[in-house]
Design a protein around this motif. Structure first.
Motif, PDB file in Angstrom:
ATOM      1  N   VAL A  20       0.740  -1.115  -0.080  1.00  0.00           N
ATOM      2  CA  VAL A  20       0.032   0.050  -0.032  1.00  0.00           C
ATOM      3  C   VAL A  20       0.858   1.189  -0.070  1.00  0.00           C
ATOM      4  O   VAL A  20       0.557   2.288  -0.836  1.00  0.00           O
ATOM      5  CB  VAL A  20      -1.054  -0.085   1.425  1.00  0.00           C
ATOM      6  CG1 VAL A  20      -1.673   1.388   1.168  1.00  0.00           C
ATOM      7  CG2 VAL A  20      -1.953  -1.007   1.104  1.00  0.00           C
ATOM      8  N   ALA A  21       1.832   1.346   0.896  1.00  0.00           N
ATOM      9  CA  ALA A  21       3.038   2.337   0.755  1.00  0.00           C
ATOM     10  C   ALA A  21       3.632   2.622  -0.330  1.00  0.00           C
ATOM     11  O   ALA A  21       3.478   4.049  -0.914  1.00  0.00           O
ATOM     12  CB  ALA A  21       3.808   2.378   2.120  1.00  0.00           C
ATOM     13  N   THR A  22       4.262   1.654  -0.932  1.00  0.00           N
ATOM     14  CA  THR A  22       4.656   1.983  -2.277  1.00  0.00           C
ATOM     15  C   THR A  22       3.714   2.324  -3.461  1.00  0.00           C
ATOM     16  O   THR A  22       4.103   3.258  -3.895  1.00  0.00           O
ATOM     17  CB  THR A  22       5.117   0.213  -2.758  1.00  0.00           C
ATOM     18  OG1 THR A  22       5.992  -0.013  -1.731  1.00  0.00           O
ATOM     19  CG2 THR A  22       5.985   0.600  -4.106  1.00  0.00           C
ATOM     20  N   LYS A  23       2.493   1.888  -3.322  1.00  0.00           N
ATOM     21  CA  LYS A  23       1.500   2.297  -4.330  1.00  0.00           C
ATOM     22  C   LYS A  23       1.084   3.790  -4.104  1.00  0.00           C
ATOM     23  O   LYS A  23       1.061   4.875  -5.217  1.00  0.00           O
ATOM     24  CB  LYS A  23       0.287   1.418  -4.296  1.00  0.00           C
ATOM     25  CG  LYS A  23       0.407   0.108  -4.958  1.00  0.00           C
ATOM     26  CD  LYS A  23      -1.045  -0.605  -4.697  1.00  0.00           C
ATOM     27  CE  LYS A  23      -1.958  -0.147  -5.476  1.00  0.00           C
ATOM     28  NZ  LYS A  23      -3.192  -1.125  -5.677  1.00  0.00           N
ATOM     29  N   LEU A  24       0.944   4.197  -2.863  1.00  0.00           N
ATOM     30  CA  LEU A  24       0.705   5.568  -2.661  1.00  0.00           C
ATOM     31  C   LEU A  24       1.690   6.606  -3.016  1.00  0.00           C
ATOM     32  O   LEU A  24       1.820   7.420  -3.726  1.00  0.00           O
ATOM     33  CB  LEU A  24       0.418   5.750  -1.099  1.00  0.00           C
ATOM     34  CG  LEU A  24       0.089   7.151  -0.523  1.00  0.00           C
ATOM     35  CD1 LEU A  24      -1.114   7.794  -1.289  1.00  0.00           C
ATOM     36  CD2 LEU A  24      -0.065   7.287   0.866  1.00  0.00           C
ATOM     37  N   GLY A  25       3.023   5.799  -2.790  1.00  0.00           N
ATOM     38  CA  GLY A  25       4.407   6.763  -2.974  1.00  0.00           C
ATOM     39  C   GLY A  25       4.340   6.873  -4.488  1.00  0.00           C
ATOM     40  O   GLY A  25       4.638   8.029  -4.812  1.00  0.00           O
ATOM     41  N   VAL A  39       5.216  13.717   0.657  1.00  0.00           N
ATOM     42  CA  VAL A  39       4.532  12.202   0.812  1.00  0.00           C
ATOM     43  C   VAL A  39       5.218  11.626   2.007  1.00  0.00           C
ATOM     44  O   VAL A  39       4.666  11.273   3.006  1.00  0.00           O
ATOM     45  CB  VAL A  39       4.855  11.486  -0.358  1.00  0.00           C
ATOM     46  CG1 VAL A  39       4.383  10.052  -0.066  1.00  0.00           C
ATOM     47  CG2 VAL A  39       3.980  11.882  -1.579  1.00  0.00           C
ATOM     48  N   ALA A  40       6.487  11.858   1.990  1.00  0.00           N
ATOM     49  CA  ALA A  40       7.254  11.245   3.173  1.00  0.00           C
ATOM     50  C   ALA A  40       7.052  11.671   4.567  1.00  0.00           C
ATOM     51  O   ALA A  40       6.961  10.931   5.501  1.00  0.00           O
ATOM     52  CB  ALA A  40       8.651  11.574   2.929  1.00  0.00           C
ATOM     53  N   ALA A  57      12.452   3.754   3.398  1.00  0.00           N
ATOM     54  CA  ALA A  57      12.832   2.311   2.830  1.00  0.00           C
ATOM     55  C   ALA A  57      12.136   2.229   1.516  1.00  0.00           C
ATOM     56  O   ALA A  57      12.534   1.791   0.647  1.00  0.00           O
ATOM     57  CB  ALA A  57      12.975   1.224   3.654  1.00  0.00           C
ATOM     58  N   VAL A  58      10.898   2.390   1.811  1.00  0.00           N
ATOM     59  CA  VAL A  58       9.729   2.404   0.687  1.00  0.00           C
ATOM     60  C   VAL A  58       9.645   3.223  -0.369  1.00  0.00           C
ATOM     61  O   VAL A  58       9.815   2.893  -1.475  1.00  0.00           O
ATOM     62  CB  VAL A  58       8.289   2.155   1.369  1.00  0.00           C
ATOM     63  CG1 VAL A  58       7.346   2.450   0.326  1.00  0.00           C
ATOM     64  CG2 VAL A  58       8.055   0.870   2.101  1.00  0.00           C
ATOM     65  N   LEU A  59      10.077   4.606   0.041  1.00  0.00           N
ATOM     66  CA  LEU A  59      10.022   5.462  -1.039  1.00  0.00           C
ATOM     67  C   LEU A  59      11.394   5.812  -1.569  1.00  0.00           C
ATOM     68  O   LEU A  59      11.470   6.131  -2.740  1.00  0.00           O
ATOM     69  CB  LEU A  59       9.514   7.021  -0.323  1.00  0.00           C
ATOM     70  CG  LEU A  59       8.266   7.112   0.301  1.00  0.00           C
ATOM     71  CD1 LEU A  59       7.876   8.415   0.776  1.00  0.00           C
ATOM     72  CD2 LEU A  59       7.161   6.590  -1.003  1.00  0.00           C
TER      73      LEU A  59
END
Length: 426
Positions: free
Chosen positions: A74-79, A100-101, A115-117
């Motif tokens: 989810v976090a990756t898609k949002l980013g 976003v961060a 790490a995700v962004l």
């Protein structure tokens, strides 16, 4: 040797070990609890009471709830969605990355957010033809700024909440940190879009590393839409329950635990994934240092330190001088040691100083928590800074050049606003 002297020696030893990290942070913290017991300063029940503290349960629950957004993608898609909206403008992209961060890290792990962004940012920078070095440091710094906005944004906020509750002097609300955190985040983003942007080095990078990072991200964090939806609903539900804590009569730690349990029961995460999601260093660090605060209070050691600081500051010092002094002390420590550790060390001392001055400890603790989150001037001050060091091709002094002016901005805004929002004297 008096109990107060023993406590001060334990405090000094803990500070040295935290800064040098000769032994792991968690080991140092739990050693403090052991030594307090062996020396008779506290009984065993009091020395290990930190392990039963509600904030420790809150930490663990939120680690699991936050990790679910990463595990399900989810976090990756949002980013990806938000960052791509910025288009081809480098400064617009920088602003989008930081917003976003900061937004994600206000309720999720700063380290996890970075790490995700990071691979998302690298891939977008590569597609737009920009140097990733211009974007990765702002990403890490924004993750640190966003943590200041809510109670669960970063461990120091929870540490001062635990400290003030332990002292029986009230508490902090979920969004109360936002009163200072939001202005600081806005000021930080403006700084990075102007002065900070010019100070960030623009170095070439290994394109094979870029491709590897993007490929790794593409094959990571996959999950079905049902799990993604459940993870989103659990996060929203948990945060809402925390916001309306008083109305519901359900403690923050209970809400976090319920959220974590729902994720495991519904199969969004396995029990092993939940265990791995918990940062046990933070758990044991917090649990081990809480009894030291009790010892400082019980033995009078905290008052001794407070008397020395008050003597230097002056009993009639203005709230702005007090805020400035404590901010600089906490900020200096946090550049080279864990922000959780520096907050845990200074929170009980801050309360003692406030009592000595007859001031409201809320303002003092807020200054300490915010300053402890300003670990911007070194690559080792906070995990997000360390994460982008290699991929951004940065050097140690790059952090000093970019981070030091940012700390100055944070200092000025904090000293100006904290005494206004939380008056020292009523």
């Amino acid at each position: 040797m008096t109990a107060a002297t023993i406590t001060l020696l334990i405090l000094a030893a803990a500070a040295v070990l935290f800064v040098t990290e000769v032994i792991p942070l968690a080991v140092t913290a739990m050693s403090v609890a052991v030594v307090l017991t062996l020396t008779g300063v506290l009984d065993a029940k009091a020395a290990f009471s930190g392990l039963m503290d509600s904030n420790v349960i809150l930490f663990a629950g939120m680690f699991v709830v936050g990790q679910a957004l990463f595990e399900t993608g989810v976090a990756t898609k949002l980013g990806n969605s938000v960052v791509k909206i910025a288009g081809k403008s480098e400064k617009a992209l920088l602003a989008a990355v930081m917003i976003v961060a900061a937004g994600l890290s206000s309720v999720l792990s700063n380290t996890g957010t970075t790490a995700v962004l990071m691979p998302v940012t690298i891939s977008i920078a590569a597609a737009a033809g920009f140097s990733r070095g211009k974007l990765l440091m702002p990403l890490a710094l924004a993750a640190g700024l966003g943590g200041m906005i809510t109670l669960v944004g970063t461990p120091p906020n929870l540490v001062v909440k635990g400290a003030i509750e332990k002292a029986g002097l009230g508490t902090f609300g979920f969004f109360e940190f936002g009163l200072i955190g939001i202005p600081l985040t806005i000021a930080g983003i403006i700084y990075m879009l102007t002065i900070g942007y010019k100070l960030i080095p623009d170095r070439g990078v290994d394109q094979e590393e870029v491709a590897a990072a993007v490929k790794a991200e593409a094959g990571n964090k996959t999950a079905n839409s049902t799990k993604q939806m459940i993870s989103i609903l659990v996060m929203i539900g948990t945060v809402l329950a925390m916001i309306f804590e008083k109305q519901l009569g359900v403690g923050l730690h209970v809400s976090a635990t319920i959220g974590a349990l729902v994720l495991v029961i519904t199969g969004v995460m396995t029990d092993k994934q939940a265990y791995r999601a918990i940062d046990w260093t933070t758990i044991f660090l917090f649990a081990g240092m809480l009894p030291l605060a009790q010892a400082l209070d019980k033995t009078g050691a905290g008052k001794m330190i407070a008397d020395v600081v008050i003597g230097l500051i002056g009993k009639n010092a203005s709230p702005y001088v007090i805020t400035a002094g404590l901010f600089l002390l906490a900020c200096s420590l946090t550049q080279f040691m864990s922000n959780t550790a520096s907050t845990a060390l200074l929170a009980p001392i801050g309360i003692a100083i406030a009592k000595g001055l007859g001031a409201d400890p809320r303002a003092v603790l807020m200054a300490i928590a915010i300053a402890a989150s300003c670990a911007f001037a070194t690559p080792v001050g906070t995990p997000p800074n360390t994460l982008v060091l290699g991929p951004g091709n940065y050097k140690f002094m790059d952090y000093v050049k970019v981070g030091t002016p940012l700390i100055v901005v944070m200092f000025v805004v904090s000293v100006a606003l904290i005494p206004m929002i939380w008056p020292f004297f009523k």
